[in-house]
Motif scaffolding. Structure first.
Motif, PDB file in Angstrom:
ATOM      1  N   ILE A 154      32.805  10.334  29.536  1.00 27.91           N
ATOM      2  CA  ILE A 154      34.124  10.818  29.123  1.00 27.91           C
ATOM      3  C   ILE A 154      34.050  11.401  27.719  1.00 27.91           C
ATOM      4  O   ILE A 154      34.679  12.416  27.416  1.00 27.91           O
ATOM      5  CB  ILE A 154      35.170   9.688  29.217  1.00 27.91           C
ATOM      6  N   THR A 155      33.248  10.802  26.852  1.00 24.51           N
ATOM      7  CA  THR A 155      33.048  11.349  25.508  1.00 24.51           C
ATOM      8  C   THR A 155      32.238  12.638  25.573  1.00 24.51           C
ATOM      9  O   THR A 155      32.537  13.605  24.862  1.00 24.51           O
ATOM     10  CB  THR A 155      32.345  10.320  24.612  1.00 24.51           C
ATOM     11  N   GLN A 156      31.229  12.680  26.427  1.00 21.20           N
ATOM     12  CA  GLN A 156      30.455  13.925  26.589  1.00 21.20           C
ATOM     13  C   GLN A 156      31.342  15.046  27.116  1.00 21.20           C
ATOM     14  O   GLN A 156      31.161  16.199  26.734  1.00 21.20           O
ATOM     15  CB  GLN A 156      29.269  13.706  27.527  1.00 21.20           C
ATOM     16  N   GLY A 157      32.294  14.701  27.998  1.00 15.29           N
ATOM     17  CA  GLY A 157      33.249  15.706  28.452  1.00 15.29           C
ATOM     18  C   GLY A 157      33.283  15.972  29.937  1.00 15.29           C
ATOM     19  O   GLY A 157      34.024  16.854  30.388  1.00 15.29           O
ATOM     20  N   MET A 158      32.516  15.263  30.725  1.00 10.84           N
ATOM     21  CA  MET A 158      32.630  15.416  32.171  1.00 10.84           C
ATOM     22  C   MET A 158      34.004  14.883  32.599  1.00 10.84           C
ATOM     23  O   MET A 158      34.391  13.806  32.170  1.00 10.84           O
ATOM     24  CB  MET A 158      31.535  14.613  32.874  1.00 10.84           C
ATOM     25  N   GLU A 159      34.770  15.551  33.371  1.00  8.95           N
ATOM     26  CA  GLU A 159      34.619  16.761  34.148  1.00  8.95           C
ATOM     27  C   GLU A 159      35.372  17.932  33.533  1.00  8.95           C
ATOM     28  O   GLU A 159      35.761  18.853  34.250  1.00  8.95           O
ATOM     29  CB  GLU A 159      35.219  16.536  35.540  1.00  8.95           C
ATOM     30  N   ALA A 160      35.600  17.941  32.262  1.00  9.70           N
ATOM     31  CA  ALA A 160      36.294  19.062  31.633  1.00  9.70           C
ATOM     32  C   ALA A 160      35.527  20.361  31.893  1.00  9.70           C
ATOM     33  O   ALA A 160      34.297  20.385  31.851  1.00  9.70           O
ATOM     34  CB  ALA A 160      36.433  18.831  30.135  1.00  9.70           C
ATOM     35  N   ILE A 161      36.262  21.422  32.170  1.00  8.64           N
ATOM     36  CA  ILE A 161      35.646  22.730  32.385  1.00  8.64           C
ATOM     37  C   ILE A 161      35.344  23.400  31.048  1.00  8.64           C
ATOM     38  O   ILE A 161      34.263  23.931  30.832  1.00  8.64           O
ATOM     39  CB  ILE A 161      36.564  23.629  33.233  1.00  8.64           C
ATOM     40  N   HIS A 162      36.302  23.350  30.144  1.00  6.46           N
ATOM     41  CA  HIS A 162      36.145  23.999  28.838  1.00  6.46           C
ATOM     42  C   HIS A 162      35.420  23.073  27.864  1.00  6.46           C
ATOM     43  O   HIS A 162      35.845  21.929  27.670  1.00  6.46           O
ATOM     44  CB  HIS A 162      37.508  24.369  28.254  1.00  6.46           C
ATOM     45  N   PRO A 163      34.361  23.539  27.220  1.00  4.10           N
ATOM     46  CA  PRO A 163      33.657  22.686  26.255  1.00  4.10           C
ATOM     47  C   PRO A 163      34.504  22.311  25.044  1.00  4.10           C
ATOM     48  O   PRO A 163      34.235  21.297  24.394  1.00  4.10           O
ATOM     49  CB  PRO A 163      32.449  23.542  25.843  1.00  4.10           C
ATOM     50  N   SER A 164      35.537  23.098  24.742  1.00  6.12           N
ATOM     51  CA  SER A 164      36.394  22.769  23.601  1.00  6.12           C
ATOM     52  C   SER A 164      37.610  21.950  24.006  1.00  6.12           C
ATOM     53  O   SER A 164      38.472  21.666  23.165  1.00  6.12           O
ATOM     54  CB  SER A 164      36.845  24.040  22.873  1.00  6.12           C
ATOM     55  N   SER A 165      37.689  21.545  25.289  1.00  7.14           N
ATOM     56  CA  SER A 165      38.798  20.705  25.737  1.00  7.14           C
ATOM     57  C   SER A 165      38.488  19.216  25.626  1.00  7.14           C
ATOM     58  O   SER A 165      39.378  18.399  25.833  1.00  7.14           O
ATOM     59  CB  SER A 165      39.155  21.019  27.202  1.00  7.14           C
TER      60      SER A 165
END
Length: 311
Positions: A154-165
């Motif tokens: 969740i900190t890395q960002g999966m499953e966000a599509i936008h890297p800045s989201s």
């Protein structure tokens, strides 16, 4: 201008014969992750890292190759003078695409600050960053403060599509701080991954583990030991620094009982462990994000919309 200086929110840039690999972990940390294929790949993804320059060029081109992937999509987020402007990429990854080109609009500024956030779930090699011939390019100035975010997928960002989201990027932009995102999908409260020789000196630290511990720990006593050792080491390495410990976010099956109990039992244990430490502040993961399945891509990982409305 040194080419390494255009990469921000990283510890180092590995310059290979093929191209550049901006990294967010120390060599010691990367060696610890190297023994597990998934952890190795995820640790080499440039989560939170961006190319950040001042330029009068009207074009920026990034030639790249994909060396591995944690998710089958690749997107680059483009910011113009501090404001989101454009995203380019594909889902699934187009293996025939080897470059991304951004055109900079004429808004009357001689020099623009351009930030391009790199794909956060892709093991990326940057072959070349190009600007129009005869233009000026300078590394953008660093911010005065440093934010260190440690955690799992969740900190890395999966499953966000936008890297800045992802929440580390959103928080760093809101606070106007340099970011080091040390989130790795699958990670748990693991004191060994804390490196007391980390060259970045943070003013704020966020820590978000627990959901993978809930799945993998053999018992509650085992979890408490791991968590206690992690928090103790964290406080020893970073005394007198604001540390925010985020308890697990909502997930669709959190009422299930594992070897350690329910996910809520894990959150309660984290709170009990942290209460004895000064400069450690608890953030309830269930309170800062909607507990509604529509905001989670797979019942576990927040979507871009969920990250953007974290309170």
């Amino acid at each position: 201008m040194k080419i390494n200086s255009i990469y921000k929110n990283c510890l180092n840039v590995l310059n290979t014969e093929e191209g550049d690999i901006p990294v967010r972990f120390t060599q010691r940390q990367l060696e610890l992750y190297s023994s597990k294929t998934d952890y190795c790949r995820r640790s080499l993804c440039p989560a939170g890292i961006c190319i950040d320059v001042l330029t009068d060029s009207k074009e920026i081109s990034i030639d790249y190759s994909v060396k591995g992937k944690a998710r089958d999509y690749i997107f680059f987020d483009f910011y113009l003078n501090g404001k989101y402007y454009q995203t380019k990429g594909s889902r699934p990854i187009d293996i025939n695409t080897k470059a991304v080109l951004f055109n900079i609009p004429d808004i009357g500024e001689k020099m623009n600050r351009i930030a391009i956030y790199l794909p956060h779930n892709i093991q990326l090699l940057i072959k070349k960053v190009s600007f129009l011939d005869g233009t000026t390019v300078k590394s953008a100035p660093d911010y005065s403060g440093n934010l260190l975010c440690m955690g799992d997928s969740i900190t890395q960002g999966m499953e966000a599509i936008h890297p800045s989201s992802t929440y580390p990027v959103l928080l760093s932009r809101f606070l106007e701080m340099n970011l080091l995102n040390q989130g790795v999908g699958g990670e748990v409260f693991n004191p060994d991954i804390l490196d007391n020789e980390l060259p970045m000196k943070p003013e704020i630290i966020t820590v978000a583990y627990g959901t993978n511990d809930w799945n993998s720990c053999e018992s509650m006593s085992n979890f408490k030991q791991n968590c206690s050792e992690y928090i103790r080491k964290l406080c020893r390495i970073y005394p007198h620094i604001c540390k925010l410990i985020i308890t697990p976010f909502w997930r669709h099956n959190m009422q299930e009982t594992k070897c350690v109990g329910t996910l809520q039992d894990v959150s309660i244990a984290i709170k009990e462990i942290c209460v004895d430490y000064s400069e450690v502040y608890l953030v309830d993961g269930l309170e800062i994000a909607p507990n509604i399945i529509d905001y989670y891509a797979d019942g576990l990982h927040p979507t871009d919309e969920d990250f953007c409305i974290l309170q």
